[in-house]
Motif scaffolding. Structure first.
Motif, short mmCIF file in Angstrom:
data_model
loop_
_atom_site.label_atom_id
_atom_site.label_comp_id
_atom_site.label_asym_id
_atom_site.label_seq_id
_atom_site.Cartn_x
_atom_site.Cartn_y
_atom_site.Cartn_z
N ILE A 38 42.60 43.89 31.01
CA ILE A 38 42.43 43.61 29.58
C ILE A 38 43.19 42.35 29.20
CG2 ILE A 38 42.95 44.42 27.25
CD1 ILE A 38 40.67 45.97 28.34
N LEU A 41 41.62 38.94 30.02
CA LEU A 41 40.54 38.50 29.13
C LEU A 41 41.07 38.14 27.75
CD1 LEU A 41 37.65 40.97 30.03
CD2 LEU A 41 37.89 38.59 30.68
N VAL A 42 42.07 38.87 27.29
CA VAL A 42 42.65 38.60 25.97
C VAL A 42 43.27 37.20 25.93
CG1 VAL A 42 44.49 39.29 24.36
CG2 VAL A 42 42.98 41.03 25.36
N HIS A 48 41.08 42.97 22.27
CA HIS A 48 41.21 44.06 23.24
C HIS A 48 39.92 44.88 23.29
CE1 HIS A 48 45.51 43.13 22.73
NE2 HIS A 48 45.67 43.69 23.91
N ALA A 51 37.25 42.93 25.18
CA ALA A 51 37.61 42.90 26.60
C ALA A 51 37.27 44.23 27.26
CB ALA A 51 39.10 42.60 26.75
#
Length: 295
Positions: A38, A41-42, A48, A51
């Motif tokens: 997570i 990607l954040v 969140h 993601a």
């Protein structure tokens, strides 16, 4: 007409596909997604929530960039399906704040706190049905560990008070009034919440499991501010509904006898037959919206 049939068939196919994918995920690997994935990607500026759903879609083998059908499934279902929940929204619930659950075991019944891991997925509300007929499950997750009360029967989780129970009982609690009858005790969440209402005069709970009744009476009921409103009857729900429900003149009846939709459909249909015996009573059923999606 033929085009409409094709569209309906396609939506039905999509519904089945999404449910099959989610069933496998929730039953076998609900904690598949982890914080490290997570966070990666954040860093790129997405939320969140986004993601989470991108990782989940990829785990399902969906190509949401180059495959038009997968992209449509992602947009029509996943974006409306995944929800990041805030722990304090539930920890501030009246039951969570005022009722403390001990860790004890009586017979085959165990009372304890279970937990969701960070980013563990779980059902968090009734199925959402769109006007086109899409059936969209509601899946939630927390960024942090989340503790919740649970009853285990023979080491299997039977009843919990999770965001799902809280969300799916809101309407049934709001509508309750007068002399209330509820089938199924669990940890007494429904009984507690409606007993707090000034418009509710009494709450009769029908429960057949003596261990659950004993646990509730000894450890939970004494914490109820309005415990005098609560009456527990040890009986089979369906026999009570047939022989006693109409003569006692209840104003409102709530049924919560099942674990989920899979074991609830038959009991729901059976209990519905007893409504005619009490024409002046209001009846509601736990996760009825989700059950109706399967009927």
């Amino acid at each position: 007409m033929e085009r409409n049939t094709v569209i309906i068939d396609k939506i039905t196919e999509d519904n089945y596909k999404v449910f099959a994918l989610l069933s496998n995920y929730l039953n076998n690997a609900p904690d598949f997604i982890n914080k490290e994935e997570i966070d990666e990607l954040v860093k790129d500026g997405v939320s969140h929530e986004y993601a989470f759903l991108v990782i989940l879609a990829a785990a399902f083998g969906l190509d949401v960039v180059d495959n038009p059908e997968d992209k449509e499934l992602f947009n029509e279902y996943f974006k409306k399906m995944i929800h990041k929940l805030e722990a304090n929204d539930y920890y501030n619930n009246a039951y969570y704040k005022n009722i403390k659950i001990p860790t004890i075991k009586i017979g085959n019944t165990e009372l304890k706190y279970e937990k969701y891991k960070p980013f563990e997925g779980f059902v968090c509300n009734d199925i959402m049905k769109t006007k086109e007929g899409r059936q969209i499950p509601q899946i939630g997750f927390f960024e942090t560990e989340f503790m919740f009360p649970a009853i285990l029967e023979n080491d299997r989780i039977w009843m919990t008070i999770t965001p799902n129970e809280i969300e799916t009982m809101k309407e049934d609690i709001d509508k309750a009034f007068g002399n209330v009858l509820t089938f199924g005790l669990g940890l007494g969440y429904y009984a507690y919440m409606v007993s707090e209402k000034e418009t509710v005069e009494s709450v009769t709970v029908v429960e057949i499991n003596e261990d659950i009744i004993n646990v509730f009476n000894k450890y939970v009921l004494p914490q109820f501010k309005n415990a005098e409103k609560i009456k527990i009857i040890k009986a089979d729900a369906f026999k009570f509904a047939e022989k006693n429900m109409s003569t006692s003149k209840y104003d409102f009846v709530f049924t919560d006898l099942w674990h989920d939709v899979s074991d609830g459909i038959d009991m729901y249909l059976k209990m519905k037959k007893y409504e005619r015996l009490s024409p002046n009573t209001v009846f509601t059923y736990w996760i009825e919206k989700s059950i109706l999606c399967y009927l």
